[in-house]
Write a protein that holds these residues in place. Sequence first.
Motif, PDB file in Angstrom:
ATOM      1  N   MET A 384       4.492 -39.189  55.978  1.00 47.85           N
ATOM      2  CA  MET A 384       5.272 -37.960  56.153  1.00 47.85           C
ATOM      3  C   MET A 384       6.502 -38.206  57.030  1.00 47.85           C
ATOM      4  N   SER A 385       6.287 -38.981  58.105  1.00 50.89           N
ATOM      5  CA  SER A 385       7.367 -39.132  59.084  1.00 50.89           C
ATOM      6  C   SER A 385       8.335 -40.251  58.710  1.00 50.89           C
ATOM      7  N   GLN A 386       8.110 -40.903  57.559  1.00 51.68           N
ATOM      8  CA  GLN A 386       9.053 -41.964  57.151  1.00 51.68           C
ATOM      9  C   GLN A 386      10.472 -41.440  56.998  1.00 51.68           C
ATOM     10  N   VAL A 387      10.571 -40.162  56.713  1.00 54.74           N
ATOM     11  CA  VAL A 387      11.884 -39.579  56.520  1.00 54.74           C
ATOM     12  C   VAL A 387      12.699 -39.616  57.833  1.00 54.74           C
ATOM     13  N   SER A 388      12.003 -39.803  58.952  1.00 55.12           N
ATOM     14  CA  SER A 388      12.710 -39.957  60.244  1.00 55.12           C
ATOM     15  C   SER A 388      13.587 -41.204  60.252  1.00 55.12           C
ATOM     16  N   ASP A 389      13.245 -42.194  59.436  1.00 57.84           N
ATOM     17  CA  ASP A 389      14.071 -43.400  59.366  1.00 57.84           C
ATOM     18  C   ASP A 389      15.447 -43.074  58.779  1.00 57.84           C
ATOM     19  N   VAL A 390      15.496 -41.984  58.039  1.00 53.77           N
ATOM     20  CA  VAL A 390      16.730 -41.573  57.398  1.00 53.77           C
ATOM     21  C   VAL A 390      17.524 -40.635  58.291  1.00 53.77           C
ATOM     22  N   CYS A 391      16.838 -39.698  58.917  1.00 50.21           N
ATOM     23  CA  CYS A 391      17.582 -38.685  59.665  1.00 50.21           C
ATOM     24  C   CYS A 391      16.870 -38.204  60.925  1.00 50.21           C
ATOM     25  N   GLY A 392      16.189 -39.086  61.622  1.00 50.86           N
ATOM     26  CA  GLY A 392      15.650 -38.793  62.951  1.00 50.86           C
ATOM     27  C   GLY A 392      14.812 -37.527  63.021  1.00 50.86           C
ATOM     28  N   GLU A 393      15.295 -36.572  63.781  1.00 50.00           N
ATOM     29  CA  GLU A 393      14.482 -35.374  64.022  1.00 50.00           C
ATOM     30  C   GLU A 393      14.586 -34.333  62.909  1.00 50.00           C
ATOM     31  N   CYS A 394      15.009 -34.784  61.722  1.00 45.49           N
ATOM     32  CA  CYS A 394      15.006 -33.899  60.557  1.00 45.49           C
ATOM     33  C   CYS A 394      13.597 -33.763  59.985  1.00 45.49           C
ATOM     34  N   PHE A 395      12.657 -34.548  60.498  1.00 41.70           N
ATOM     35  CA  PHE A 395      11.266 -34.468  60.052  1.00 41.70           C
ATOM     36  C   PHE A 395      10.766 -33.029  60.255  1.00 41.70           C
ATOM     37  N   LEU A 396      10.196 -32.465  59.215  1.00 39.61           N
ATOM     38  CA  LEU A 396       9.656 -31.094  59.215  1.00 39.61           C
ATOM     39  C   LEU A 396      10.743 -30.009  59.365  1.00 39.61           C
ATOM     40  N   GLN A 397      12.003 -30.407  59.223  1.00 36.83           N
ATOM     41  CA  GLN A 397      13.073 -29.409  59.190  1.00 36.83           C
ATOM     42  C   GLN A 397      13.031 -28.701  57.821  1.00 36.83           C
ATOM     43  N   ARG A 398      13.447 -27.447  57.803  1.00 37.61           N
ATOM     44  CA  ARG A 398      13.301 -26.670  56.559  1.00 37.61           C
ATOM     45  C   ARG A 398      14.652 -26.293  55.935  1.00 37.61           C
ATOM     46  N   TRP A 399      14.713 -26.428  54.612  1.00 35.38           N
ATOM     47  CA  TRP A 399      15.858 -25.947  53.845  1.00 35.38           C
ATOM     48  C   TRP A 399      15.348 -25.019  52.754  1.00 35.38           C
ATOM     49  N   ARG A 400      16.030 -23.898  52.569  1.00 39.88           N
ATOM     50  CA  ARG A 400      15.603 -23.024  51.474  1.00 39.88           C
ATOM     51  C   ARG A 400      16.730 -22.906  50.467  1.00 39.88           C
ATOM     52  N   PHE A 401      16.342 -22.946  49.211  1.00 40.31           N
ATOM     53  CA  PHE A 401      17.299 -23.071  48.110  1.00 40.31           C
ATOM     54  C   PHE A 401      17.311 -21.809  47.263  1.00 40.31           C
ATOM     55  N   SER A 402      18.347 -21.716  46.432  1.00 36.15           N
ATOM     56  CA  SER A 402      18.526 -20.489  45.656  1.00 36.15           C
ATOM     57  C   SER A 402      17.471 -20.318  44.558  1.00 36.15           C
ATOM     58  N   ASP A 403      16.713 -21.396  44.272  1.00 39.98           N
ATOM     59  CA  ASP A 403      15.644 -21.222  43.280  1.00 39.98           C
ATOM     60  C   ASP A 403      14.313 -20.850  43.951  1.00 39.98           C
ATOM     61  N   ASN A 404      14.395 -20.106  45.054  1.00 44.14           N
ATOM     62  CA  ASN A 404      13.198 -19.639  45.767  1.00 44.14           C
ATOM     63  C   ASN A 404      12.270 -20.783  46.171  1.00 44.14           C
ATOM     64  N   THR A 405      12.893 -21.889  46.538  1.00 41.94           N
ATOM     65  CA  THR A 405      12.139 -23.079  46.876  1.00 41.94           C
ATOM     66  C   THR A 405      12.461 -23.466  48.311  1.00 41.94           C
ATOM     67  N   VAL A 406      11.439 -23.897  49.053  1.00 46.32           N
ATOM     68  CA  VAL A 406      11.660 -24.343  50.427  1.00 46.32           C
ATOM     69  C   VAL A 406      11.184 -25.782  50.570  1.00 46.32           C
ATOM     70  N   LEU A 407      12.065 -26.614  51.096  1.00 48.88           N
ATOM     71  CA  LEU A 407      11.703 -27.999  51.387  1.00 48.88           C
ATOM     72  C   LEU A 407      11.371 -28.091  52.870  1.00 48.88           C
ATOM     73  N   VAL A 408      10.144 -28.524  53.182  1.00 47.44           N
ATOM     74  CA  VAL A 408       9.784 -28.830  54.566  1.00 47.44           C
ATOM     75  C   VAL A 408       9.758 -30.356  54.625  1.00 47.44           C
TER      76      VAL A 408
END
Length: 471
Positions: A384-408
């Motif tokens: 799960m935390s491998q994404v920290s290698d890409v963007c540090g403290e972006c781990f578990l950060q949330r984005w919500r998109f117009s297709d009613n979808t949320v990326l955690v």
Amino acid sequence: MFPRRSIVILASLFLLSAITLTVHQIDKRSPGFIGNLVPSRPGKEGQDEKEIEETTGPCGRGIAWLAKTDLEYPISYAQREIIVHPTPGLERKSMTKITEPLFPQPKQLLLDKESRLELSDCKQEALVLEVPDTPTTPVNASTMHFGMATTLDRLADSTPMIERWLAHTSAKLFVVIITPAANEANKKPQPPTPKQLSARQSELRKRGMDITLLPPLQHDESYTETYFSLIRILHTHRSPGTEWHIVIDDDTFFPSLRALLSTLTPYPADQPHWIGALSETWWSVARYGMMAFGGAGIFLSRALAETLNTYYDTCTGEMHPAAGGDERVMRCIYNHTDVKLTNIPRLHQMDLGGDLSGVYENGRFPLSLHHWKTGRNDYPVDKMSQVSDVCGECFLQRWRFSDNTVLVNGFSIAEYPDGVEGIEWDRPEETWESRTVEESVNEGTWHSLGMGRKALVLGREKVQWRLVDAG
Ligand SMILES: *[C@@H]1O[C@H](CO)[C@@H](O)[C@H](O)[C@H]1NC(C)=O
Ligand SMILES: *[C@@H]1O[C@H](CO)[C@@H](O)[C@H](O)[C@H]1NC(C)=O
């Protein structure tokens, strides 16, 4: 800033895996969600991963991964490449609204074992996300000395997780190796030999982890006695630069030692500080007390560690025989110092039952996680935390998109068929189970997680895909 090539690939793989898993769960939970059926096949017979990637682009890597798994076919498949732009001055937001869809149509492909994925299926434009400009390299955490007690087998299970937070940080970890309890298969377990310990230790050190394996101080110690002895062991092995003596469990995980270090900055180590987290469950706090619960990590400043070492024999002598490890530390502190707990709720004991999604998906950046292996629900924190290698403290950060979808990020992608506008994103979704205390005003987790919102019905109000693998 230019997009980083390596970043693109990792982020894309992360997504792909999540979605691949989904498929698996969609079949069970909401059959109506699967989209277009497209004839495809994951690569030719005998084609290796690299070859597939060369012929199919970023899509290919995911397909090669799919071929290695034992997921049930047909698989519903979606893919989106993400490029991150580390943006100086941008704060890590709990939720960021994006005005485009995460998966432009057609977003789902249904793969069966004999079919082939067309190149055109992977031609979606990459998504660009701005992320806080947090460093992705290991921090120098040489001021931190960690201690834990476990068996060699359990240590092996935890090694990939420990490697993620400890390797190349200059922090030291002292592990007291205990003898496993007798069981059906092994009625008379033997303690590991010094040779076994030193072989394992050098393997771990070769992987960049500054780990020292030690036998227990006394023969025939109980686990909780060994746990408390970490006070003495960490004191014995301290060096002039050691500021924090940190007692942890073998399933304690730190998403970022950098974030942890900066959280400790306001507490000078030459003053006595006992830092940790209460259990998320009020029932446990009422039962055990205002203490640093062990799984979240018990942080003792150099000054307090010194005092506790002075009282080590006294505390050991007067100890209640049934006291747990973290409870022993609490008893010793409350009986012999006037230090009180500094509670940092972003450290997590994870003393909750059921589905912990509500904690992982609450948009906050956790400083520690625990109980990632609970039997019923596993949380592959190392992946799960491998994404920290890409963007540090972006781990578990949330984005919500117009297709009613949320990326955690690193944990899940969820679709909310009734829309995302009416959801109170600042409140954690109460997906977990926790005990309540009769006649207490606190309904169970308010002091730690805040007041939450009602859990949605999975598969109907929320269609969730969880990350299973990353690479
Ligand atoms: C980390 O910091 C310590 C103390 O300042 C220093 O002695 C050590 O060389 C540093 N380690 C690395 C790898 O930079
Ligand atoms: C507190 O310390 C005193 C003196 O060492 C000891 O007699 C007593 O049993 C301790 N109390 C607890 C609850 O550990």
